[in-house]
Each structure stands twice: as structure tokens, then as C-alpha cells.
Design an enzyme around this catalytic site. Structure first.
Site, PDB file in Angstrom:
ATOM      1  CD  GLU A 182      -2.356  -0.665   8.048  1.00 55.04           C
ATOM      2  OE1 GLU A 182      -2.566   0.255   8.091  1.00 55.04           O
ATOM      3  OE2 GLU A 182      -0.991  -0.910   7.592  1.00 55.04           O
ATOM      4  CB  SER A 228       0.666   5.926  15.911  1.00 57.48           C
ATOM      5  OG  SER A 228      -0.161   7.109  16.322  1.00 57.48           O
ATOM      6  CB  SER A 240       6.916  -3.499   4.288  1.00 57.88           C
ATOM      7  OG  SER A 240       5.284  -3.155   4.678  1.00 57.88           O
ATOM      8  CB  SER A 287       2.627   6.970   5.201  1.00 55.64           C
ATOM      9  OG  SER A 287       1.692   5.765   6.313  1.00 55.64           O
ATOM     10  CD  GLU A 290       0.842   7.199  20.967  1.00 58.84           C
ATOM     11  OE1 GLU A 290       0.833   6.735  20.045  1.00 58.84           O
ATOM     12  OE2 GLU A 290       1.235   6.522  21.697  1.00 58.84           O
ATOM     13  CD  GLN A 343      -0.722  -0.939   3.331  1.00 61.41           C
ATOM     14  OE1 GLN A 343      -1.721  -1.725   3.519  1.00 61.41           O
ATOM     15  NE2 GLN A 343      -1.529  -0.379   4.540  1.00 61.41           N
TER      16      GLN A 343
END
Lengths: 382, 424
Positions: free
Chosen positions: B258, B391, B175, B143, B393, B140
Site C-alpha cells: 500500500e 496517516s 474504497s 480498518s 504521523e 481491503q
């Protein structure tokens, strides 16, 4: 709450909740704490028994049964609702003794004791008086000597036992004088049995230390032979722990629900607590932990109900996890309530009491982690 | 969006082969067809040695030939149309064997899962059978160097030119892009609308003129993650996934898959990368570490090993509970962030426990003890699992806002056309 319930189970859950809300709301729990030495109203306990609270682990031949045929899974649903309302009553003790009788008792033993347990007239307690099932027994154990005529004589002391002083029947787990464990059914008015009431953080649960001094047991009241006693005790422990864990999950769920609602209602600096990211992140963690507690409590109930090969491990996984997390979650909820959270008038302490007591009984998280370690060690080095 | 959702049944539904007979068939086929794992190795370690994915492609081809590829994928696209229960049985049976686990994340569980839901019939027939045959690895491209958590604020542009789009910009943290064949790439097609409404998802062939892939060296010595640079990359409009300017819908669902994959809830994951991590009946790597250290008798260490085992058991139990809750409609799909956060925090704890059990040899070691050094390097990358795939968070924001319904964080770019928003 379980997400995959049969219609009958959903109805059982709903009926249980309605019964508790109408007959034993928190205000009643507080009154019982103040005014009822037994911690519960015996007439109310009989009503609960009519709803099946004491019969789900008993076979249909013995007059028991449950809505889905998975007695412990169904009973855990009841336990969870009890946790949500910190309900009183000798719930786990009676069920554990009834199950032991129904599964392994002689006809005479079942006839003598099961009808009363099932209709709520009789209360029973499990008196774990010796090191067993990987749990310690600090202090003097209860030792059983063989008497003439193949009966037993019991001497020693148990740790504080839930509902012992409210019970007519004690299921005693003792150390055989020739090694191994022995279990016996002992009426609590038998000469030589003494009850010493203990104090308990939980306001509506009663514990007592039980001492035995030359207590004679006729052979007909010995439960289990040498072949079944260890697995029988393990079974009793698993059932108790599953019920404790389900109750914990219900209590934690309710505490989080209360605290989330408070975070929406409480404003400071012109905005609700629920809008502060520092607090939102703590709520997110707590939500994750509470869901994990439900998940592991339910997995344990299903495993024990199905007599799965990993039932012992999953029971201890659940107790270790929930026992460890439970008080952390409730204390953080106390913190999020601010000063009101540590007052007598706020209900959260009733939950904190229940959670702490359940954490410590029938093995602490450390005890259960050791059981988990042994289970995984046995798995790889048989 | 929910109309597109593909639900994989939890249990065998009567139209399928019975799980136990499937298990026996898989057992005997695996024994005949699949190579055993080398002694002491797991599939995770094997795939780390398989830099270009050649072994994984080869193994996937064998599975495909035997009718064991894509157990939970629909039959019309080359899968087997079976249930999660079949997949679990297969995973258990496959423990002793080499498995192409490299395909699991992101190819099967994230990108193929998204393509099933949003791809056109032509796109699905073009790619899904090829993926399941082991011919295509996917990644993918989401980001960007200018921001990770604020995904919708991305700045890679796709400009329409006749029946193609021309893409310029840069992506990061993909990745294994260097060994992969295709990507789903999210790019901005309209800057005059608020950020979420001007994005489009594309299928992008990776090895083509205008795409440069650079591997990024990580603290643990790996170079899995990549950055890509796009210089006038041409993409035909037949490779738009979903609608033009509605890429956020596709991306949100991709992110759901994901979280599901990283949290352990995806039905499309086949084979087990590290035995023991799934609570299976294998000795976990941490117990092996403690055994090598002679510490299995140490009460403190036993407590830690049990805690690790408990976390892994509870993680699996939580995954099953949350999947069931989402399927039953009792929990909203963002609840997938719960197991994802659990996985991240228990990985952190797993490595903390390793640090405690291994002691000094994790940090200072002799050549013959290099197994312990692996733990040291794993520890350096401890936060990887709490960063990748959003993340922790962000997971906490999602849980508090979209599961508990708490007020959203203030955002300075809400409802403002993207070209008027300040960004890097």
C-alpha cells in the site's frame, strides 16, 4: 550515497573517502581556515588530481577519463564525499574549465592549459561576467569589444568568482558588444586584470571579484564561436550545479547522520532525545528530505552526463529543491543539538557555511524555479 | 516473509522483449485498440464518472485481449512477466488513451501484489487471471470503526466452525467496496494471545448473505469509501491467506504494498490517472488553472507553478531511489514510508498552491466556472492523502523507528493477551 554503483564506482567512492579522511579530516579543514590564505594546500591538490579529481570530464584523447565512462556521474560521487567532509580545493571551477576546454577548445588551447589542470599544477576559474543561462548579473557586466585583428578587448566587472585569486587561468563569459555572449581564456596575470579578494562564509573557499580594464585577448584564446557559446555556457552552468548539488547532498547526509547519533547519545529526563515523538517526527521529515536531495542530485548528474533533453530542467529542479531544503535541514539540526550547535567548536557550522554558500552560487532557488517554469512552458507552447 | 517476496526486475533482462521494440508495439496496438481520452479529460475524471467500474472492466478486458494486461505480473497467472522499464514505457505511450486506472489501487498494486506472495497456487490461479481479465475488483477490509492506526487492535472476530470460519464485526474506509467483488479481510481468530499473534487474513466474497455495504458521504461530495457490517458471514478455510493466526505477516506485507502504491513505487500500476502528475510531458492541471486565470506572466505564480513541478519531479526521483535502495538491501522495506510521506506532503502543498493560484474563484464561483470549483472541493479533502493508507504521523513513526532505528513509542498492550487489553 548512490544505491546502484558499479564495482569500479564503489571503489572510487571508497578511495575518495579514505583519501579525504587520511589527508584532510575536519581538523585539517580548520587549520587551513586559520593558516592557509589560499584555502587549500597546492601539494594536496596535486595528490587529489592524481586520484582523477580533475580529469573525469576530460576526454581520453586529452588525457582524461573516468571509471564508468560516465564522467559527471563519477565526479559527482567524489563531490558527495567532499561534501561529507567539507573538503577544500577549487573542485568545481577547475573541472568546469577543463571540461569546456576538452569539449570545445582548439588544439592549441587544449595543449596550453589541459596538462596543468589535469596534473593539478594549474588552477582555473570560471568567471561568469554577464547575464547568461537565465541567471542575473547584478552590476556592470564584462563587455567584449572586437579589436583589430579579430581579438577581443574586455572591460567590466564580475561578481565574486570562486578560486579566481588562486587561478592562473580565467574562463571569462562576457557580453559581446554586438549582442550575444563571448567566452575567452584569459591568464590572470594579463595586464588590466585585477583581483579583489572577497570574504566568504565558507572558511576554506576563496572568492574574488575580477575587474577587466582594456584587457586584450588574442583571437587564438577565444573559446566558442557564435554557434556554440550559449550552449557552452549552459553546459558549464549544468556541470557546476550538478557538482554543487552532489556536494550539498553529501554535506546534508553527514549533518543528519551526526544529529541522529547525537539524539541517541544525549539523555534528558532519563531518556535519549531519540525517544521523544516530537523529535522523532522531525527526524523522519529530515530523513525524507535528505533522501529526496540525494535522489534529485543524482538524477541531475545522470541527465547532464547523458546530455538528456531535460538536463537543463533537472539541473534546476535539483538546485531549487536542495538549495531551498538544505539550510532548513541544517538549521533544524543545529536546533536539535541545543546550545552546542551554535558554538565555534562544534563542526556543524562548517557544514552550515558550505550549504549556505552552495545555495547562493550559480543561481538561487528562485532563479532555478524560474528556469524550471520556462522549461515547462517551452514544453507545452513550442 | 522475504522468501515469498516477488521482485519485479527494474530493466529488461535479456529474456524479455527489448523495451524500445515493446514501446513501438504498444504504441501501434494502443492506437488501434484503445479509445482516446475525450478532449480535456483525464483518466481520474473518467473513473469518477464510472461509479460501478463498468468502463474500467471493459477497458481492462481489451488490454487483456491484446496481451497488455498485468505487464509486471508473472506469466503463469495471466501477466506478461516484463520489467518496470516496460511498464514505464507503456505508461508514457498510454497517456492519450482511456485506461482502466480504477484497477490500479487497490486491486493490482495492493491486493493482487499480496496474493502473489501469500496465496496458495489454487487461490492464485482462481483469482489472478480473473483480476487481469477485468472480471474482479478487490478491496481491503482492514480498518475498523474502533481504530485506524492501531490496526492490530482490531475486534472483528472469525470463529472456526468445521472447515469454515464465521465472521462477525465491521470494517471501514474500504474504497469502492460497493462495486467490488472480493476483499482481503483481516479478523481476529485468537484473543488469548497478544494482538499481533491472533489475526488471520481471509479472502471474502463481498456480495453474499451477511455482508452489508454502506457508502460514506465525504466532504468533497464523493461516496467512494464504505463501511461493511458482517453478520455470520461464512468463509471456507480454503480462503485463508497465509497461515491461521499469522495474518499480521500478510497484513504487514499488504501495508508495504500500500505504501509502495500510494508513494508511486508499485510496478503493478498501469496507465496514468492524471497526466502531468508523473512529471510527464503534459501540461499539469495547475498550469492550466493559471493559464485560465491569465496568471502565467505573474512572477509569484510562476514560482509556485515551478515549485509544484519540482515537487512532482523529486517525488518520482525519490520513488526510484528508495525502490532501488530496498532492492539493493541498502534500505529496509519500511523505507517505503519515505515516498509515501513525500506524496502526502507534496499533495498538501499542491492544493495550497492551487488555493493561491485560483484565488477567490475556488471558493465562490459562477456556474460557467465550475472547473475552478473542483479545486475548492479538492482542497476540502486536502488531508485525504495524508490519512488514507496509514496517516502521515504513522509514516513518521515508521521512518524514525524502523529506518532510523529510534526507540519505539511506549505501548500499553505489548505482549499482553488481547482479551486483557483495554479497547473500544
Amino acid at each position: 550515497m548512490e544505491f546502484e554503483l558499479t564495482e569500479d564506482q564503489a571503489l572510487l567512492r571508497e578511495t575518495t573517502l579514505k583519501f579525504l579522511e587520511s589527508t584532510c579530516p575536519i581538523t585539517t579543514v580548520r587549520e587551513l581556515a586559520d593558516n592557509e590564505p589560499r584555502g587549500f594546500d597546492p601539494a594536496w591538490w596535486k595528490q587529489a588530481a592524481e586520484l582523477g579529481w580533475t580529469s573525469m570530464l576530460v576526454t581520453e584523447d586529452d588525457g582524461g577519463g573516468s571509471v564508468s565512462g560516465h564522467g559527471l556521474v563519477d565526479l559527482a560521487l567524489v563531490a558527495e564525499e567532499r561534501g561529507r567532509l567539507v573538503a577544500p580545493g577549487p573542485f568545481a571551477p577547475v573541472n568546469v574549465v577543463a571540461e569546456a576546454l576538452s569539449r570545445r577548445g582548439t588544439t592549441g588551447q587544449r595543449r596550453r592549459w589541459l596538462p596543468g589542470l589535469l596534473n593539478g599544477e594549474t588552477v582555473a576559474a570560471w568567471c561568469l561576467g554577464a547575464p547568461a543561462a537565465g541567471l542575473d548579473h547584478p552590476g556592470t557586466p564584462v563587455v567584449a569589444r572586437r579589436s583589430e585583428g579579430n581579438g577581443l578587448v574586455l572591460d567590466g566587472a564580475s561578481q565574486p568568482v570562486e578560486a579566481a585569486a588562486q587561478s592562473e587561468l580565467l574562463l571569462v563569459t562576457a557580453l559581446g558588444s554586438e549582442g550575444g555572449l563571448v567566452q575567452a581564456l584569459v591568464p590572470s596575470d594579463t595586464p588590466g586584470v585585477r583581483l579583489h579578494p572577497a570574504r566568504c562564509l565558507d572558511l576554506v573557499r576563496r572568492f574574488a571579484q575580477v575587474t577587466f580594464e582594456g584587457v586584450a585577448v588574442d583571437p587564438e584564446w577565444i573559446l566558442d564561436g557564435p554557434g556554440t557559446v550559449a550552449s557552452g555556457v549552459e553546459q558549464q552552468l549544468q556541470t557546476t550545479v550538478v557538482l554543487e548539488c552532489a556536494e550539498l547532498a553529501g554535506a546534508l547526509d553527514r549533518v543528519l547522520e551526526m544529529t541522529v547519533a547525537y539524539a541517541f547519545d544525549r539523555y534528558s529526563f532519563g531518556r535519549p532525545l531519540a525517544s521523544y515523538q516530537a523529535l522523532k517526527h522531525r527526524f523522519a521529515d529530515m530523513k525524507m528530505w535528505v533522501e529526496a536531495c540525494h535522489a534529485t542530485a543524482s538524477a541531475a548528474a545522470h541527465a547532464v552526463d547523458a546530455d538528456a533533453a531535460d538536463a537543463a530542467e533537472l539541473t534546476s529542479v535539483a538546485k531549487a529543491y536542495i538549495g531551498e531544503r538544505g539550510p532548513v535541514i541544517v538549521q533544524d539540526c543545529v536546533q536539535l543539538h541545543g546550545g552546542i550547535g551554535v558554538t565555534w567548536d562544534h563542526d556543524i557550522h562548517l557544514y552550515l557555511r558550505r550549504v549556505v554558500v552552495n545555495r547562493t552560487q550559480h543561481g538561487t532557488p528562485s532563479d532555478h524555479r524560474e528556469r524550471v517554469f520556462r522549461a515547462m512552458d517551452a514544453e507545452v507552447s513550442p | 516473509m522475504s522468501a515469498r517476496e516477488v521482485v519485479v526486475p527494474a530493466e529488461s533482462d535479456g529474456t524479455m522483449e527489448d523495451v524500445e521494440s515493446f514501446r513501438l508495439r504498444a504504441r501501434s496496438w494502443l492506437a488501434d485498440a484503445m479509445p482516446l481520452l475525450p478532449e480535456g479529460m483525464n483518466n481520474h475524471q473518467l473513473s469518477r464518472q464510472d461509479e460501478m467500474g463498468e468502463r474500467a472492466r471493459y477497458l481492462q478486458r481489451i488490454l487483456s485481449g491484446g496481451g497488455f494486461a498485468g505487464l509486471c505480473f508473472p506469466r503463469e497467472y495471466g501477466g506478461q512477466g516484463l520489467s518496470r522499464a516496460h511498464q514505464r514505457a507503456f505508461n508514457q505511450e498510454s497517456l492519450p488513451y482511456q485506461m482502466p486506472t480504477l484497477f490500479n489501487v487497490p486491486t493490482f498494486s495492493i491486493l493482487a501484489a499480496t496474493l502473489i506472495e501469500f496465496g496458495t497456487e489454487e487461490q492464485k490461479h482462481r483469482h489472478l487471471p480473473a483480476i487481469l481479465r477485468g472480471d474482479e475488483l478487490w478491496v481491503q477490509f482492514l480498518s475498523e470503526p474502533s481504530g485506524g492506526s492501531d490496526l492490530a487492535g482490531l475486534v472483528t472476530r472469525a470463529t472456526r466452525d468445521g472447515d469454515t470460519f464465521v465472521i462477525n464485526g465491521s470494517k471501514i474506509w474500504s474504497s469502492g467496496a460497493f462495486r467490488s467483488d472480493y476483499a482481503m479481510c483481516l479478523a481476529r481468530t485468537n484473543s488469548q494471545v497478544p494482538k499481533h499473534r491472533g489475526l488471520t487474513m481471509f479472502i471474502m466474497k463481498i456480495h453474499q448473505p451477511g455482508v452489508e455495504v454502506r457508502q460514506i458521504a465525504m466532504v468533497n461530495g464523493t461516496a467512494e469509501f464504505c463501511q461493511e457490517f458482517f453478520d455470520d458471514v461464512i468463509v471456507p478455510d480454503g480462503d485463508v491467506v497465509g497461515e491461521v493466526d499469522d495474518g499480521w505477516t500478510v497484513a504487514s506485507r499488504l501495508l508495504f504494498h500500500e505504501r509502495d502504491a500510494v508513494g508511486g513505487g508499485s510496478p503493478y500500476i498501469s496507465g496514468v490517472a492524471v497526466a502531468g502528475s508523473g512529471g510527464g510531458a503534459q501540461r499539469s492541471d495547475l498550469v492550466n488553472l493559471a493559464a485560465r486565470m491569465g496568471k502565467l506572466g505573474d512572477v509569484r505564480v510562476r514560482q509556485l507553478l515551478a515549485e509544484d513541478r519540482i515537487n512532482s519531479r523529486v517525488q518520482n526521483q525519490l520513488v526510484r531511489r528508495i525502490s532501488a535502495g530496498i532492492r539493493a538491501g541498502a534500505l529496509p522495506p519500511p523505507a517505503g514510508a519515505l515516498p509515501r510521506l513525500f506524496a502526502a506532503t507534496s499533495t498538501e502543498r499542491h492544493l495550497d498552491i492551487a488555493l493561491d493560484v485560483a484565488g477567490g474563484s475556488m471558493a465562490v464561483w459562477m456556474d460557467e466556472d465550475s472547473e475552478d470549483a473542483n479545486w475548492g472541493e479538492a482542497f476540502l479533502n486536502r488531508q485525504g492523502g495524508s490519512l488514507g493508507g496509514g496517516s502521515s504521523e504513522m509514516a513518521r513513526n515508521i521512518i524514525s523507528e524502523r529506518v532510523l532505528g529510534m526507540p519505539r513509542e511506549p505501548a500499553a498492550d505489548r505482549d499482553i493477551p488481547f482479551d486483557q487489553v483495554r479497547h473500544n
